[in-house]
Write an enzyme that holds these catalytic residues in place. Structure first.
Site, PDB file in Angstrom:
ATOM      1  N   GLU A 143      -8.726   0.051  14.083  1.00 39.49           N
ATOM      2  CA  GLU A 143      -9.529  -0.827  13.217  1.00 39.49           C
ATOM      3  C   GLU A 143      -9.127  -2.281  13.440  1.00 39.49           C
ATOM      4  OE1 GLU A 143      -9.429  -2.071   8.533  1.00 39.49           O
ATOM      5  OE2 GLU A 143      -8.941   0.000   9.031  1.00 39.49           O
TER       6      GLU A 143
ATOM      7  N   GLU B 174       0.808  -1.219   0.000  1.00 38.59           N
ATOM      8  CA  GLU B 174       0.000   0.000   0.000  1.00 38.59           C
ATOM      9  C   GLU B 174       0.843   1.272   0.000  1.00 38.59           C
ATOM     10  OE1 GLU B 174      -2.932  -0.312   3.075  1.00 38.59           O
ATOM     11  OE2 GLU B 174      -3.800  -2.113   2.202  1.00 38.59           O
TER      12      GLU B 174
ATOM     13  N   LYS C  23     -15.936  -1.226   2.417  1.00 37.74           N
ATOM     14  CA  LYS C  23     -15.227  -1.729   1.244  1.00 37.74           C
ATOM     15  C   LYS C  23     -16.260  -2.287   0.276  1.00 37.74           C
ATOM     16  CE  LYS C  23     -10.959  -3.183   3.638  1.00 37.74           C
ATOM     17  NZ  LYS C  23     -10.271  -4.370   4.217  1.00 37.74           N
TER      18      LYS C  23
ATOM     19  N   ASP D 197     -13.848  -4.086  10.561  1.00 40.15           N
ATOM     20  CA  ASP D 197     -13.635  -4.375   9.136  1.00 40.15           C
ATOM     21  C   ASP D 197     -13.971  -5.836   8.873  1.00 40.15           C
ATOM     22  OD1 ASP D 197     -12.765  -4.750   6.527  1.00 40.15           O
ATOM     23  OD2 ASP D 197     -10.642  -4.618   7.005  1.00 40.15           O
TER      24      ASP D 197
END
Length: 427
Positions: A285, A204, A337, A312
């Site tokens: 998260e 990322e 998402k 998540d």
């Protein structure tokens, strides 16, 4: 408006793995395109991403079956058919699939069509995509939570926790917030270089150094914030995604990359409590594993009034799972998402449920990304106030930031930067 034509091809994501691209044409000549992302650490309850499984081709990760499903079954069913709105198309696709997890046609096939239709409808009606998704009140520009140090499944290093993010919130605009974030990112690079540590980046775009401990990652970031001329907590705070489900082993949490230590659920909660007391953390998260509901409740009870606690893997952008979490008093925010649930409509329905129950929504990319900037528009559309789209480098990550700068410019004086208040309980 009738769909005149829809077709898909196999393209590559940011990791060089195959993914689905869908091109769609409306009867008025409007043409749109959508590219579907893919995750590395995925929740058990996510909609099914259809892969070919042919080990002789891309190690089994090909998506020709999903592509064929768009070009045959889906195209046959929706071409020359009139769909009044997004919901009508998406629920038609859900019924066409006939499974509860989109395993027949593939969530990657269905989502590609859903996103392409949304973009085409927005273009056809000469409406910005963010307004098509969220209405005329879409005007909040988000704080970018930038993943500057990678660990866990996102990097080959000694760090157990997956994402260490910076949140540059003390800014007058999104554009200035990004500038702050980039300056910290480059200052952190200089800090790592000075200490003889790797400045290679993970999936990322964050750095992936070998460090002595997970705590050292936070210390490095704080040093980078200060070196860039900013004050931790006042200007830039920290967000974490340890991806704890990846550490869950037989009812314990294993620090599999550093100490090999096993800790109980209660000990994990105590660890997060101590971190929140010690560091300027505004968001955590997946602090607990997706199947450790007791641990989640404990975590929420202990620090849920201090910071934003995001589910998540726990919720998987799924309305029914979120409702279960709401009823149990678990977390206070949900990660959004698109490909976890597989359609634009179901994503928006989950967001609506979250807001109705005073949960925040934190919009996210995936580790296997494309240059599609759909989530940038989604973030502004729902006035989410914050998103994560990777680090301060890599084109597929920066494209989301660039699109947000375009949106901010387009909104002009009506654009409002969320700042620190984007984060639940932040003071």
């Amino acid at each position: 408006m009738k769909i005149q034509n829809v077709n898909a091809i196999e393209i590559l994501d940011s990791r060089g793995n195959p993914t689905v691209e869908v091109n769609l044409k409306l009867e008025d000549g409007t043409i749109s395109r959508a590219m579907v992302p893919s995750g590395a650490s995925t929740g058990e309850r996510e909609a099914t991403e259809l892969r070919d499984g042919d080990k002789k081709r891309y190690g089994g990760k090909g998506v020709l079956k999903a592509v064929e499903n768009v070009n045959s079954a889906i195209a046959k069913a929706i071409e020359n058919k009139h769909f009044t709105n997004q919901r009508e198309l998406d629920y038609f696709l859900i019924e066409l699939d006939e499974t509860n997890n989109k395993s027949k046609l593939g969530a990657n096939a269905i989502l590609g069509v859903s996103m392409a239709f949304a973009r085409a409808k927005a273009q056809s009606s000469r409406t910005p995509l963010y307004q098509y998704l969220g209405g005329s009140n879409a005007h909040i520009m988000p704080v970018p939570c930038m993943n500057v140090i990678n660990g866990g499944k996102h990097a080959d290093n000694t760090i157990d926790f997956q994402e260490f993010m910076i949140a540059p919130h003390n800014a007058p605009s999104f554009r200035e917030s990004i500038r702050m974030g980039e300056e910290v990112f480059h200052a952190l690079k200089a800090v790592l270089k000075l200490k003889g540590l790797s400045t290679g980046v993970g999936d990322e775009g964050g750095f992936a150094p070998d460090l002595k401990s997970n705590e050292q990652a936070v210390e490095m970031i704080l040093e980078g914030i200060t070196k860039a001329g900013y004050k931790p907590s006042v200007d830039v705070s920290i967000c974490l995604d340890p991806a704890s489900s990846e550490m869950w082993e037989n009812g314990k949490y294993k620090f599999f990359k550093s100490t090999q230590k096993l800790v109980s659920s209660d000990e994990m909660v105590k660890l997060w409590e101590s971190w929140v007391n010690q560091y300027p953390i505004v968001l955590l998260e997946d602090g607990m594993a997706e199947n450790d509901w007791e641990g989640w409740k404990n975590l929420t009870d202990v620090i849920g009034n201090k910071i934003e606690i995001v589910g998540d893997d726990l919720f998987c952008t799924n309305k029914s799972i979120l409702l279960n979490g709401i009823n149990k008093g678990v977390a206070n925010s949900i990660l959004i998402k698109l490909n976890q649930i597989g359609t634009v409509t179901e994503t928006l329905e989950t967001i609506e449920l979250a807001y109705k129950n005073s949960y925040n929504c934190f919009v996210s990319h995936r580790s296997g990304e494309t240059v599609d900037s759909f989530i940038a528009d989604l973030t502004v559309g729902i006035n989410a106030g914050h998103l994560k789209s990777g680090s301060g480098c890599r084109g597929e990550r920066i494209e989301k930031f660039n699109q947000l700068m375009r949106i901010e410019n387009e909104l002009g004086k009506s654009a409002q930067f969320a700042g620190l208040k984007a984060f639940k309980n932040a003071k």
